[in-house]
Write a protein that holds these residues in place. Structure first.
Motif, short mmCIF file in Angstrom:
data_model
loop_
_atom_site.label_atom_id
_atom_site.label_comp_id
_atom_site.label_asym_id
_atom_site.label_seq_id
_atom_site.Cartn_x
_atom_site.Cartn_y
_atom_site.Cartn_z
N HIS A 122 10.72 0.29 12.46
CA HIS A 122 10.81 0.16 10.52
C HIS A 122 11.91 0.18 9.72
N ASP A 123 12.92 -0.29 10.42
CA ASP A 123 14.11 -0.92 10.02
C ASP A 123 13.60 -2.21 9.87
N SER A 135 11.62 -4.08 -5.00
CA SER A 135 13.18 -2.46 -4.52
C SER A 135 13.17 -1.89 -4.01
N VAL A 136 13.50 -0.34 -3.57
CA VAL A 136 13.38 0.42 -2.90
C VAL A 136 12.09 1.27 -3.40
N ALA A 137 11.85 1.50 -4.17
CA ALA A 137 10.52 1.92 -4.39
C ALA A 137 9.18 1.02 -4.04
N ALA A 138 9.62 -0.32 -4.48
CA ALA A 138 8.38 -0.57 -3.88
C ALA A 138 7.95 -0.98 -2.45
N ALA A 139 9.33 -1.28 -1.74
CA ALA A 139 9.30 -1.87 -0.44
C ALA A 139 8.75 -0.40 0.23
N ALA A 140 9.03 0.99 -0.45
CA ALA A 140 8.32 2.20 -0.23
C ALA A 140 6.35 2.39 -0.19
N SER A 144 4.21 1.72 3.36
CA SER A 144 3.12 2.62 3.22
C SER A 144 1.76 2.14 3.37
N ALA A 145 1.41 1.44 2.25
CA ALA A 145 -0.12 0.77 2.14
C ALA A 145 -0.35 -0.25 2.83
N ASP A 211 -5.44 -9.70 3.52
CA ASP A 211 -4.45 -10.59 2.74
C ASP A 211 -4.46 -10.12 1.34
N LEU A 212 -6.24 -8.92 0.90
CA LEU A 212 -5.74 -8.57 -0.24
C LEU A 212 -4.88 -7.62 -0.26
N ILE A 213 -4.56 -6.86 0.24
CA ILE A 213 -3.56 -6.49 0.03
C ILE A 213 -1.95 -6.71 -0.28
N LEU A 214 -1.87 -8.39 0.45
CA LEU A 214 -0.74 -8.68 0.69
C LEU A 214 -0.52 -9.45 -0.96
N ASP A 215 -1.42 -9.83 -1.53
CA ASP A 215 -1.52 -10.28 -2.58
C ASP A 215 -1.29 -9.56 -3.84
#
Length: 225
Positions: A122-123, A135-140, A144-145, A211-215
């Motif tokens: 996870h780390d 960002s920290v929030a975007a990484a979270a 999750s996604a 790939d849709l999620i990564l986009d």
């Protein structure tokens, strides 16, 4: 007689936590978690069930150890790759591991008591997003996604009543023959024009969705915070 004496004199392989967990994983792989009992595990290890408790505190501890061992099999994101390549490789590896160990889709990472391999994994994933400019929030959000998609796809795939392209086509033919197309025109269209195409595999949908999620994550990373 000589061979019998040799067999009788051979030392028993020493039992340890690693062997117990490995045997438990093999049991769960073949019959699911319902097949995993301490008595059955002891039988497979050729010991009394109580001997197992010398190496795991209880069944919860055993399952936590199994989950942590599964995380050891997942490819860690590489520092030499950009974030998208690293997460894509790791996601494919994660899904492959869940195919090998379908019971793990219900165990997840035993979050109340995660093991060292789980925490390290996870780390590294969070670090990959952070080092990729999230960002920290975007990484979270990204973590999750991606993991929700991987677990969800694996659970959906496990529940399907077919595994091969031939079985898929046979099920689709039956569905199409019984389906009132006037009532369900789009379902009939998808079945006829997509599922029944030669070589269709449901598993191929995984990379499309990933790939849709990564986009989407790239758009979030590049956009305003």
């Amino acid at each position: 007689m000589a061979s019998l004496r040799k067999t009788a004199s051979e030392p028993r392989v020493r039992l340890n936590r690693e062997r117990v967990i490995g045997a438990a994983i093999a049991l769960a792989d073949s019959g699911g978690l319902d097949a995993l009992t301490m008595r059955r595990l002891g039988d497979d290890l050729s010991v009394e069930a109580m001997s197992v408790y010398n190496h795991v505190a209880n069944k919860e501890d055993l399952i936590n150890g199994m989950a942590d061992t599964v995380f050891c099999e997942i490819e860690l994101p590489s520092h030499s790759d950009d974030w998208r390549t690293a997460i894509r490789k790791r996601s494919i590896s994660f899904r492959d591991v869940l195919v090998r160990h379908p019971w793990a889709t219900t165990v997840r990472d035993s979050g109340t008591n995660p093991g060292a391999a789980t925490l390290r994994h996870h780390d590294r994933v969070i670090g990959t997003f952070r080092n990729g400019g999230f960002s920290v929030a975007a990484a979270a959000h990204a973590f999750s996604a991606v993991d929700s998609y991987i677990y969800g796809f694996a659970m959906q795939e496990k529940s399907l009543p077919f595994t091969t392209p031939e079985e898929t086509a046979a099920m689709a033919e039956i569905l199409l023959a019984q389906l009132p197309t006037s009532d369900y025109p789009y379902l009939a269209e998808l079945t006829a024009d997509h599922v029944l195409k030669p070589g269709y595999r449901y598993s191929d949908e995984f990379l499309v969705g990933l790939d849709l999620i990564l986009d989407g994550l790239e758009s979030m990373r590049a956009g305003p915070s």
